[in-house]
Design a protein around this motif. Structure first.
Motif, PDB file in Angstrom:
ATOM      1  N   VAL A 406       0.790  -1.091   0.040  1.00  0.00           N
ATOM      2  CA  VAL A 406      -0.097  -0.109  -0.142  1.00  0.00           C
ATOM      3  C   VAL A 406       0.982   1.430  -0.016  1.00  0.00           C
ATOM      4  CG1 VAL A 406      -1.671   1.374   1.278  1.00  0.00           C
ATOM      5  CG2 VAL A 406      -2.025  -1.149   1.387  1.00  0.00           C
ATOM      6  N   PRO A 407       0.938   2.159  -1.177  1.00  0.00           N
ATOM      7  CA  PRO A 407       1.684   3.545  -1.032  1.00  0.00           C
ATOM      8  C   PRO A 407       1.330   4.310   0.124  1.00  0.00           C
ATOM      9  CG  PRO A 407      -0.216   3.610  -2.783  1.00  0.00           C
ATOM     10  CD  PRO A 407      -0.299   1.943  -2.088  1.00  0.00           C
ATOM     11  N   VAL A 408       2.265   4.798   0.727  1.00  0.00           N
ATOM     12  CA  VAL A 408       2.163   5.816   1.746  1.00  0.00           C
ATOM     13  C   VAL A 408       2.302   7.168   1.660  1.00  0.00           C
ATOM     14  CG1 VAL A 408       3.128   3.834   3.662  1.00  0.00           C
ATOM     15  CG2 VAL A 408       4.608   5.361   2.349  1.00  0.00           C
ATOM     16  N   GLN A 409       1.625   7.710   2.240  1.00  0.00           N
ATOM     17  CA  GLN A 409       1.466   9.227   2.443  1.00  0.00           C
ATOM     18  C   GLN A 409       2.908   9.762   3.425  1.00  0.00           C
ATOM     19  OE1 GLN A 409      -1.731  11.097   1.400  1.00  0.00           O
ATOM     20  NE2 GLN A 409      -0.145  12.535   0.634  1.00  0.00           N
ATOM     21  N   GLN A 410       4.257   9.911   2.685  1.00  0.00           N
ATOM     22  CA  GLN A 410       5.250  10.269   3.284  1.00  0.00           C
ATOM     23  C   GLN A 410       5.102  11.123   4.364  1.00  0.00           C
ATOM     24  OE1 GLN A 410       7.986   8.486   3.537  1.00  0.00           O
ATOM     25  NE2 GLN A 410       8.149   7.247   1.479  1.00  0.00           N
ATOM     26  N   TRP A 411       4.827  12.253   4.170  1.00  0.00           N
ATOM     27  CA  TRP A 411       4.704  13.426   5.135  1.00  0.00           C
ATOM     28  C   TRP A 411       3.786  13.130   6.429  1.00  0.00           C
ATOM     29  CZ3 TRP A 411       0.124  15.649   7.176  1.00  0.00           C
ATOM     30  CH2 TRP A 411      -1.099  15.472   6.342  1.00  0.00           C
ATOM     31  N   LYS A 412       2.773  12.433   6.284  1.00  0.00           N
ATOM     32  CA  LYS A 412       1.784  11.809   7.374  1.00  0.00           C
ATOM     33  C   LYS A 412       2.765  10.853   8.374  1.00  0.00           C
ATOM     34  CE  LYS A 412      -3.097  11.507   6.911  1.00  0.00           C
ATOM     35  NZ  LYS A 412      -4.241  10.707   6.540  1.00  0.00           N
ATOM     36  N   LEU A 413       3.184   9.917   7.478  1.00  0.00           N
ATOM     37  CA  LEU A 413       4.191   9.023   8.220  1.00  0.00           C
ATOM     38  C   LEU A 413       5.379   9.624   8.965  1.00  0.00           C
ATOM     39  CD1 LEU A 413       4.351   6.204   8.850  1.00  0.00           C
ATOM     40  CD2 LEU A 413       5.577   5.691   6.612  1.00  0.00           C
ATOM     41  N   LEU A 414       5.997  10.599   8.462  1.00  0.00           N
ATOM     42  CA  LEU A 414       7.067  11.305   8.992  1.00  0.00           C
ATOM     43  C   LEU A 414       6.641  12.173  10.043  1.00  0.00           C
ATOM     44  CD1 LEU A 414       9.162  12.674   5.986  1.00  0.00           C
ATOM     45  CD2 LEU A 414      10.088  11.335   7.959  1.00  0.00           C
ATOM     46  N   LEU A 415       5.396  12.683  10.108  1.00  0.00           N
ATOM     47  CA  LEU A 415       4.705  13.427  11.245  1.00  0.00           C
ATOM     48  C   LEU A 415       4.614  12.712  12.366  1.00  0.00           C
ATOM     49  CD1 LEU A 415       3.906  16.371  11.483  1.00  0.00           C
ATOM     50  CD2 LEU A 415       1.726  15.723  11.196  1.00  0.00           C
ATOM     51  N   ALA A 416       3.984  11.323  11.837  1.00  0.00           N
ATOM     52  CA  ALA A 416       3.700  10.544  13.183  1.00  0.00           C
ATOM     53  C   ALA A 416       4.915  10.121  13.798  1.00  0.00           C
ATOM     54  CB  ALA A 416       3.022   9.039  12.831  1.00  0.00           C
ATOM     55  N   ALA A 417       5.930   9.725  12.998  1.00  0.00           N
ATOM     56  CA  ALA A 417       7.234   9.170  13.658  1.00  0.00           C
ATOM     57  C   ALA A 417       8.053  10.496  14.439  1.00  0.00           C
ATOM     58  CB  ALA A 417       8.221   8.787  12.514  1.00  0.00           C
ATOM     59  N   LEU A 418       7.903  11.712  13.787  1.00  0.00           N
ATOM     60  CA  LEU A 418       8.239  12.719  14.466  1.00  0.00           C
ATOM     61  C   LEU A 418       7.748  12.948  15.913  1.00  0.00           C
ATOM     62  CD1 LEU A 418       9.333  15.344  11.777  1.00  0.00           C
ATOM     63  CD2 LEU A 418      10.736  13.737  12.965  1.00  0.00           C
ATOM     64  N   THR A 419       6.349  12.670  15.889  1.00  0.00           N
ATOM     65  CA  THR A 419       5.769  13.008  17.100  1.00  0.00           C
ATOM     66  C   THR A 419       6.112  12.269  18.072  1.00  0.00           C
ATOM     67  OG1 THR A 419       4.010  13.947  15.612  1.00  0.00           O
ATOM     68  CG2 THR A 419       3.305  13.465  17.759  1.00  0.00           C
ATOM     69  N   VAL A 420       6.032  10.970  17.765  1.00  0.00           N
ATOM     70  CA  VAL A 420       6.357   9.954  18.691  1.00  0.00           C
ATOM     71  C   VAL A 420       7.944  10.124  19.360  1.00  0.00           C
ATOM     72  CG1 VAL A 420       6.671   7.335  19.114  1.00  0.00           C
ATOM     73  CG2 VAL A 420       4.765   8.039  17.965  1.00  0.00           C
ATOM     74  N   GLY A 421       8.817  10.386  18.402  1.00  0.00           N
ATOM     75  CA  GLY A 421      10.227  10.736  18.727  1.00  0.00           C
ATOM     76  C   GLY A 421      10.172  11.871  19.512  1.00  0.00           C
ATOM     77  N   THR A 422       9.428  12.813  19.365  1.00  0.00           N
ATOM     78  CA  THR A 422       9.520  14.260  20.077  1.00  0.00           C
ATOM     79  C   THR A 422       8.902  13.638  21.492  1.00  0.00           C
ATOM     80  OG1 THR A 422       9.193  15.537  18.240  1.00  0.00           O
ATOM     81  CG2 THR A 422       8.974  16.584  20.382  1.00  0.00           C
ATOM     82  N   ILE A 423       7.746  12.992  21.616  1.00  0.00           N
ATOM     83  CA  ILE A 423       7.408  12.650  22.980  1.00  0.00           C
ATOM     84  C   ILE A 423       8.386  11.755  23.794  1.00  0.00           C
ATOM     85  CG2 ILE A 423       5.645  11.131  24.236  1.00  0.00           C
ATOM     86  CD1 ILE A 423       3.952  11.780  21.771  1.00  0.00           C
ATOM     87  N   LEU A 424       9.122  10.871  23.093  1.00  0.00           N
ATOM     88  CA  LEU A 424      10.189  10.100  23.902  1.00  0.00           C
ATOM     89  C   LEU A 424      11.370  10.925  23.990  1.00  0.00           C
ATOM     90  CD1 LEU A 424      10.510   7.094  21.240  1.00  0.00           C
ATOM     91  CD2 LEU A 424       9.445   7.063  23.631  1.00  0.00           C
ATOM     92  N   GLU A 425      11.789  12.126  23.506  1.00  0.00           N
ATOM     93  CA  GLU A 425      12.810  12.740  23.698  1.00  0.00           C
ATOM     94  C   GLU A 425      12.679  13.748  24.993  1.00  0.00           C
ATOM     95  OE1 GLU A 425      15.475  12.233  22.184  1.00  0.00           O
ATOM     96  OE2 GLU A 425      16.836  13.925  22.585  1.00  0.00           O
ATOM     97  N   THR A 426      11.332  13.993  25.073  1.00  0.00           N
ATOM     98  CA  THR A 426      10.685  15.015  25.987  1.00  0.00           C
ATOM     99  C   THR A 426      10.958  14.335  27.418  1.00  0.00           C
ATOM    100  OG1 THR A 426       9.431  15.877  24.595  1.00  0.00           O
ATOM    101  CG2 THR A 426       9.061  16.292  26.834  1.00  0.00           C
ATOM    102  N   ILE A 427      10.437  12.841  27.294  1.00  0.00           N
ATOM    103  CA  ILE A 427      10.478  12.008  28.375  1.00  0.00           C
ATOM    104  C   ILE A 427      12.032  11.755  29.038  1.00  0.00           C
ATOM    105  CG2 ILE A 427      10.141   9.640  29.397  1.00  0.00           C
ATOM    106  CD1 ILE A 427       7.904   9.662  27.616  1.00  0.00           C
ATOM    107  N   ALA A 428      12.870  11.617  27.864  1.00  0.00           N
ATOM    108  CA  ALA A 428      14.284  11.134  28.143  1.00  0.00           C
ATOM    109  C   ALA A 428      15.034  12.679  28.824  1.00  0.00           C
ATOM    110  CB  ALA A 428      15.221  11.051  26.697  1.00  0.00           C
ATOM    111  N   ILE A 429      14.724  13.866  28.409  1.00  0.00           N
ATOM    112  CA  ILE A 429      15.089  14.982  28.856  1.00  0.00           C
ATOM    113  C   ILE A 429      14.609  15.258  30.532  1.00  0.00           C
ATOM    114  CG2 ILE A 429      15.105  17.493  28.813  1.00  0.00           C
ATOM    115  CD1 ILE A 429      15.267  17.279  25.854  1.00  0.00           C
ATOM    116  N   ALA A 430      13.489  14.832  30.625  1.00  0.00           N
ATOM    117  CA  ALA A 430      12.914  15.142  31.765  1.00  0.00           C
ATOM    118  C   ALA A 430      13.629  14.115  32.850  1.00  0.00           C
ATOM    119  CB  ALA A 430      11.444  14.708  31.871  1.00  0.00           C
ATOM    120  N   ILE A 431      14.176  12.835  32.645  1.00  0.00           N
ATOM    121  CA  ILE A 431      14.530  11.987  33.408  1.00  0.00           C
ATOM    122  C   ILE A 431      16.081  12.347  33.627  1.00  0.00           C
ATOM    123  CG2 ILE A 431      15.721   9.627  33.572  1.00  0.00           C
ATOM    124  CD1 ILE A 431      13.218   8.747  31.576  1.00  0.00           C
ATOM    125  N   LEU A 432      16.912  12.779  32.436  1.00  0.00           N
ATOM    126  CA  LEU A 432      18.103  13.487  32.781  1.00  0.00           C
ATOM    127  C   LEU A 432      17.892  14.609  33.633  1.00  0.00           C
ATOM    128  CD1 LEU A 432      19.491  13.346  29.156  1.00  0.00           C
ATOM    129  CD2 LEU A 432      20.232  11.914  31.199  1.00  0.00           C
TER     130      LEU A 432
END
Ligand SMILES: [Zn+2]
Ligand SMILES: [Zn+2]
Lengths: 436, 88
Positions: A406-432
């Motif tokens: 199934v062909p993917v909508q690149q920007w949507k997929l990137l946005l989802a990945a970046l969003t999840v990545g940002t959440i993880l990064e925020t948690i990481a910074i909070a822990i540090l």
């Protein structure tokens, strides 16, 4: 922070994530869905396509003569391997080639290369168009063996089929009739795509009409083989594990014994399927999605019946263009892979793994049968550079196994990945921040 | 805390984003799928031989690697040097 703008590079075609990699087990995903946002998780966890039995057949008429009344109005009884006469309702079974020709027997005695008549080399100068003189009205009827094996006379509606094993390689030894009906295939394709809507290309979703699925007989070589293989390499067994360093700087070290290994295995394979269309056999995921069609293998090739063009009425077909010689390297490659899988259990005690460095294959004998296998294909052409990409969703015409791209909508997929990545990064910074 | 204390945590964002991107991409495109002929073909094999002549050739001390270098025991499709009768 995760602020990349372009998608990560595509994995190389031979590395992880390509068909050269040993495929993951069905249903396995490298990420735990529980850690993902609800919408993504629900899509991933939705049930897989299941068998749907619907009774509807819309096949065009057949040809050939009914052995009882002589009518040419014959069709394949969908869902079975029977042919049925529409005048007298006589039903008869195609002879299974397995018994008829003794395929499947004596594989361990195979010597040399045995080629069934339909698997013979294709004559280079053979024409694709074959002309028949209609016995009903005298008109000339042409069948294009590149894409069809039957054609109808425009004048008297008699249907002609290519049943002779002419030298152009179009007529195989055997055919495996469709069992999965079109409605069933449509339902499976719909289910497959319904599970992949969130990030699907907008144009794909808009144009998605699974009713446009076509039944195609694709050409394969079904190979039996009798072979021996040797592999040699190094294996390691862990003898000690210990840590050095202090509290925060602890490192784990290992001691190991290194062994020189070699293994030998004699084996036979029964009904290994190889794509005998050069185009379909090209599994380069960077330029096509043929690996999708490859994935729905295997078929119950033991049930294939002797060639009869009546089975192909209403379906298109693709002509074989590879000979046994062309396919030999691929066969050897797969036999080596099978051998490597076979020896794996014998090196279990090497708990640090094995590095095979050399391998050797002796093919004692092979038997090649040319066969048409039934596939329902839904295709979508995604425009793009270098002609774009043709995406397939394929349904095995016997087992119903469904796989697709199934062909993917690149920007949507990137946005989802970046969003999840940002959440993880925020948690990481909070822990540090909290720990310093 | 030591100097590198937990700084690796900063990789969580990029690593997580990339992993999710690829997991979803493959879920849609299925580029990693192919016929598993190694396990789905009917294979009859005689018992594997050769284990009796395994010989210890070396010992390794104090490595930090958890697996042998170049481990390919499960990578059936990764071809290695092919020995033919002519060359052996
Ligand atoms: Zn009849
Ligand atoms: Zn006619």
């Amino acid at each position: 922070m995760s602020d990349f703008k372009t998608p990560p590079p595509l994995p190389p075609v031979t590395g992880p994530g390509s068909p050269q990699d040993v495929p993951p087990l069905p249903g396995s995903l490298p990420i735990d869905p529980a850690t993902l946002p609800d919408a993504i998780r629900e899509e991933l966890e939705a049930p897989d396509p299941v068998a749907i039995d619907t009774a509807a057949a819309e096949l065009s008429d057949g040809l050939n003569r009914c052995p009882k009344c002589g009518s040419t109005d014959i069709r394949h009884k969908l869902g079975t391997d029977l042919l049925v006469c529409l005048y007298c309702r006589n039903e008869w079974d195609g002879a299974r080639v397995e018994e008829l020709f003794g395929f499947g027997e004596g594989i361990d005695q195979l010597k040399g290369t045995v080629i069934a008549s339909g698997a013979r080399d294709i004559a280079a100068d053979a024409a694709v168009l074959m002309t028949f003189k209609c016995t009903g009205c005298g008109a000339e009827v042409t069948v294009n063996t590149e894409s069809a094996m039957t054609a109808r006379c425009h004048w008297c509606r008699h249907v002609f089929g290519v049943n002779e094993q002419v030298a152009n390689g179009a007529v195989p030894d055997a055919v495996l009739p469709f069992h999965i009906k079109k409605d069933d295939a449509v339902a499976r394709i719909r289910q497959f795509v319904d599970k992949r809507r969130l990030f699907a290309l907008k144009e794909f979703k808009e144009q998605f009409t699974p009713e446009n699925v076509v039944g195609v007989y694709l050409p394969y070589m079904i190979v039996d083989g009798n072979a021996s293989a040797d592999v040699a390499g190094k294996g390691e067994i862990k003898t000690r594990e210990y840590t050095r360093g202090t509290d925060n700087n602890k490192k784990t070290y290992y001691d190991a014994d290194v062994y020189q290994l070699q293994r030998h295995v004699d084996f036979t394979v029964d009904d290994l399927p190889l794509e005998s269309s050069t185009e379909r056999g090209n599994l380069d995921v960077r330029v096509n999605t043929n690996n999708i069609i490859n994935t729905i293998l295997p078929f119950d090739t033991k049930n294939a019946v002797k060639w009869n063009a009546s089975y192909l009425s209403g379906f298109t077909s693709e002509k074989r263009n590879s000979n046994v010689e062309h396919l030999h390297p691929r066969l050897e490659d797969q036999l080596l892979s099978i051998a490597r899988a076979q020896v794996q259990a014998s090196v279990r005690r090497y708990d640090r793994g094995v590095r095979w460095e050399q391998e050797k294959l002796d093919v004692h004998g092979t038997r090649w049968v040319s066969m048409y296998l039934p596939v329902w294909l839904y295709s979508y052409h995604q425009p793009g550079a270098k002609g774009g990409m043709l995406h397939y969703i394929a349904v095995n015409g016997r087992t119903g196994e469904t796989m697709g791209s199934v062909p993917v909508q690149q920007w949507k997929l990137l946005l989802a990945a970046l969003t999840v990545g940002t959440i993880l990064e925020t948690i990481a910074i909070a822990i540090l921040a909290g720990s310093s | 805390m030591s100097d590198d204390g937990g700084l690796w945590l900063l990789a969580a964002g990029p690593v997580g984003a990339t992993a999710l991107y690829w997991a979803l991409y493959r879920y849609y495109r299925n580029t990693d799928k192919s016929h598993g002929f190694e396990h789905e073909t009917k294979v009859e094999a005689k018992p594997v031989t050769g284990a009796e002549s395994d010989t210890k050739v070396d010992t390794i001390e104090g490595t930090q690697q958890t697996r042998i270098d170049g481990d390919n025991v499960g990578a059936y499709r990764a071809r290695v040097q092919r020995i033919t009768d002519e060359s052996s």
